[in-house]
Write an enzyme that holds these catalytic residues in place. Structure first.
Site, PDB file in Angstrom:
ATOM      1  N   TRP A   1       2.602 -10.366  -0.754  1.00 36.21           N
ATOM      2  CA  TRP A   1       1.631  -9.383  -0.233  1.00 36.21           C
ATOM      3  C   TRP A   1       2.311  -8.022  -0.038  1.00 36.21           C
ATOM      4  O   TRP A   1       1.713  -6.971  -0.233  1.00 36.21           O
ATOM      5  CB  TRP A   1       1.087  -9.931   1.085  1.00 36.21           C
ATOM      6  CG  TRP A   1       0.074  -9.107   1.813  1.00 36.21           C
ATOM      7  CD1 TRP A   1       0.229  -8.551   3.053  1.00 36.21           C
ATOM      8  CD2 TRP A   1      -1.260  -8.777   1.407  1.00 36.21           C
ATOM      9  NE1 TRP A   1      -0.915  -7.901   3.435  1.00 36.21           N
ATOM     10  CE2 TRP A   1      -1.843  -8.032   2.440  1.00 36.21           C
ATOM     11  CE3 TRP A   1      -2.012  -9.056   0.256  1.00 36.21           C
ATOM     12  CZ2 TRP A   1      -3.153  -7.533   2.378  1.00 36.21           C
ATOM     13  CZ3 TRP A   1      -3.317  -8.558   0.190  1.00 36.21           C
ATOM     14  CH2 TRP A   1      -3.869  -7.808   1.247  1.00 36.21           C
TER      15      TRP A   1
ATOM     16  N   HIS B   1       7.664 -14.060   5.149  1.00 38.34           N
ATOM     17  CA  HIS B   1       7.604 -12.779   5.875  1.00 38.34           C
ATOM     18  C   HIS B   1       8.201 -12.964   7.265  1.00 38.34           C
ATOM     19  O   HIS B   1       7.596 -13.631   8.111  1.00 38.34           O
ATOM     20  CB  HIS B   1       6.121 -12.393   5.956  1.00 38.34           C
ATOM     21  CG  HIS B   1       5.848 -11.023   6.458  1.00 38.34           C
ATOM     22  ND1 HIS B   1       6.344  -9.890   5.852  1.00 38.34           N
ATOM     23  CD2 HIS B   1       5.114 -10.591   7.517  1.00 38.34           C
ATOM     24  CE1 HIS B   1       5.904  -8.819   6.502  1.00 38.34           C
ATOM     25  NE2 HIS B   1       5.167  -9.222   7.517  1.00 38.34           N
TER      26      HIS B   1
ATOM     27  N   SER C   1       7.919  -5.134   8.831  1.00 42.74           N
ATOM     28  CA  SER C   1       6.505  -5.123   8.478  1.00 42.74           C
ATOM     29  C   SER C   1       5.839  -3.807   8.902  1.00 42.74           C
ATOM     30  O   SER C   1       6.319  -2.751   8.545  1.00 42.74           O
ATOM     31  CB  SER C   1       5.848  -6.350   9.109  1.00 42.74           C
ATOM     32  OG  SER C   1       4.748  -6.723   8.349  1.00 42.74           O
TER      33      SER C   1
ATOM     34  N   LYS D   1       7.261   0.156   8.522  1.00 37.82           N
ATOM     35  CA  LYS D   1       6.611   1.410   8.119  1.00 37.82           C
ATOM     36  C   LYS D   1       6.939   2.472   9.174  1.00 37.82           C
ATOM     37  O   LYS D   1       7.275   3.616   8.857  1.00 37.82           O
ATOM     38  CB  LYS D   1       5.092   1.241   8.010  1.00 37.82           C
ATOM     39  CG  LYS D   1       4.608   0.049   7.143  1.00 37.82           C
ATOM     40  CD  LYS D   1       3.091   0.025   6.993  1.00 37.82           C
ATOM     41  CE  LYS D   1       2.428  -1.338   6.874  1.00 37.82           C
ATOM     42  NZ  LYS D   1       2.544  -2.076   5.665  1.00 37.82           N
TER      43      LYS D   1
HETATM   44  C1  GTR Z   1      -0.307  -7.230   7.371  1.00 34.71           C
HETATM   45  C2  GTR Z   1      -0.469  -5.913   6.668  1.00 34.71           C
HETATM   46  C3  GTR Z   1       0.843  -5.485   6.133  1.00 34.71           C
HETATM   47  C4  GTR Z   1       1.982  -5.663   7.104  1.00 34.71           C
HETATM   48  C5  GTR Z   1       1.788  -6.844   8.021  1.00 34.71           C
HETATM   49  C6  GTR Z   1       2.622  -6.880   9.274  1.00 34.71           C
HETATM   50  O1  GTR Z   1      -1.455  -7.785   7.739  1.00 34.71           O
HETATM   51  O2  GTR Z   1      -1.404  -6.125   5.678  1.00 34.71           O
HETATM   52  O3  GTR Z   1       0.744  -4.169   5.658  1.00 34.71           O
HETATM   53  O4  GTR Z   1       2.215  -4.504   7.820  1.00 34.71           O
HETATM   54  O5  GTR Z   1       0.506  -6.962   8.461  1.00 34.71           O
HETATM   55  O6  GTR Z   1       2.792  -5.909   9.991  1.00 34.71           O
HETATM   56  O7  GTR Z   1       3.030  -8.001   9.561  1.00 34.71           O
END
Ligand code: GTR
Length: 419
Positions: free
Chosen positions: A349, A399, A258, A262
């Site tokens: 998402w 996720h 997540s 990045k």
């Molecule tokens: C979310 C964000 C994503 C992703 C995520 C995470 O809220 O919108 O870009 O990075 O967090 O880190 O779980």
């Protein structure tokens, strides 16, 4: 909800998603777009060999990302200040040697410091390859191991407090330490908020102020932001791994999930000692093509997480088509090293197809080196990993990082490391 303590799972994406009526999740509604050419120099010349890529195109892209996206990070410090706090040869029921190491970022006693947890296979007779992971929670959550001290934890109230005993091992399913050890590899983890706490204003408790010029209190528009700080911290963890004679430091891969997926992309781009990166469900601002209007968008990222990217990145809110960069270019910075991008069907998402297309469109760069990338422009079905030096899968579920994901990563690691 900012994050759930002890879990890698971050539900924020789902909730923000449900609330925003203008978020596209219907493939038929995605407007068309044109990707910037990864293999064309700014001069307009085509890049057709690995040498020109390394000497000219790669530095161009790296400079764009430094200026426009993550900000410029400081160089590697001349000396790593660390202390091996403990070594236990009978950890995890005798399966692991466990080391706990503290890495100090500054000279002053109140300067930030990070704890590194390292598990190595107990039976190892020579230095072992290691997967380093950025963790969403303290190192005591990684395995159900009573020998790991409970870390302080940054909570949703943006305050630091001692972790509770019941969070020990809470992220064990996401880390799969025993599976990694059984494959003959080590697992190293650091808790990302010991590098910089993850909230706007968290910067003051992290490493960035250590590099401010005299009188500076805020980062400038092209200065490094939180994702770059986490990436830099991962490199300092690797500095330690290079010093540990039980680690085969020429074989260290980096995993992030997540937002930390990045950070893994940027860490791998800047630090060529990482032999591969695994960017798990990194989504917008990660592996996903930003120009695809699907799921999360740049404006949502910059609004909710203004501290993640540098000041210049904010100008691309609602202007993704004007970006002089794109995720396939960021991923290509890893070439010819390994990249694994993974998605989850239940994580729209993050735009799974956009993540696949980031990896697929980066792949021609590997071909310059005679290596195979993803090898297809067609998105595979569930549980059908594709690719070679660049690899991708999408699995069922939400996720998260799961046992299935780790099975794929360990197969990939073996192919990359040759052992
Ligand atoms: C979310 C964000 C994503 C992703 C995520 C995470 O809220 O919108 O870009 O990075 O967090 O880190 O779980």
């Amino acid at each position: 909800m900012r994050k759930s303590i002890g879990l890698l799972l971050l539900p924020l994406g789902c909730c923000a998603f449900a609330q925003q009526a203008d978020v596209i999740t219907d493939e038929a509604k995605v407007p068309s777009y044109t990707l910037p050419a990864v293999l064309t120099l700014q001069s307009g010349q085509t890049v057709s060999d690995a040498k020109t890529w390394m000497a000219r195109r790669r530095p161009e892209i790296l400079a764009i990302y430094e200026a426009e996206v993550y900000g410029k990070s400081p160089a590697r410090p001349p000396k790593l200040n660390y202390e091996v706090k403990s070594v236990e040869k009978q950890a995890l029921g005798g399966k692991a040697t466990r080391k706990i190491v503290t890495i100090f970022f500054g000279e002053r006693p109140d300067a930030p410091k990070m704890d590194l947890l390292l598990y190595l296979p107990a039976a190892a007779t020579k230095p072992v390859p290691v997967i380093l992971g950025l963790s969403f929670a303290g190192i005591h959550t990684v395995a159900n191991d009573p020998g790991v001290p409970l870390a302080d934890q940054w909570g949703r109230d943006n305050k630091k407090s001692p972790a509770v005993e019941k969070s020990r091992g809470a992220a064990a399913a996401q880390w799969q330490a025993e599976k990694i050890l059984a494959a003959g590899y080590g697992l190293a983890t650091v808790y990302y908020e010991q590098i910089e706490p993850d909230f706007a204003g968290g910067m003051q408790y992290g490493i960035r102020p250590l590099f401010f010029k005299p009188g500076q209190t805020e980062p400038g528009p092209g200065d490094w932001a939180a994702i770059a700080a986490w990436a830099w911290g991962a490199s300092r963890a690797l500095d330690y791994l290079e010093k540990d004679k039980d680690v085969d430091a020429k074989r260290v891969g980096l995993l992030g999930h997540s937002r930390l997926g990045k950070a893994a992309i940027w860490a791998g781009a800047q630090d060529s000692r990482f032999t591969f990166i695994i960017s798990n469900e990194s989504g917008e601002g990660g592996a996903a093509i930003s120009r695809r209007d699907y799921g999360e968008r740049t404006k949502a990222l910059n609004t909710k997480f203004p501290h993640w990217f540098d000041g210049n990145f904010k100008k691309y809110n609602d202007r993704e088509n004007d970006m002089p960069f794109e995720s396939h270019m960021a991923l290509a910075l890893m070439a010819p090293r390994g990249v694994y991008v993974a998605s989850a069907e239940g994580d729209q998402w993050s735009d799974p197809k956009g993540e696949f297309l980031g990896a697929a469109n980066a792949s021609p760069v590997w071909e310059l080196f005679g290596k195979k990338g993803i090898g297809t422009m067609t998105m595979p079905g569930l549980h059908e990993p594709v690719g070679d030096r660049v690899r991708y899968h999408i699995r069922a579920g939400k996720h998260d990082v799961t046992e299935y994901d780790w099975e794929q990563y360990l197969t990939f690691a073996k192919a990359q490391w040759g052992r």
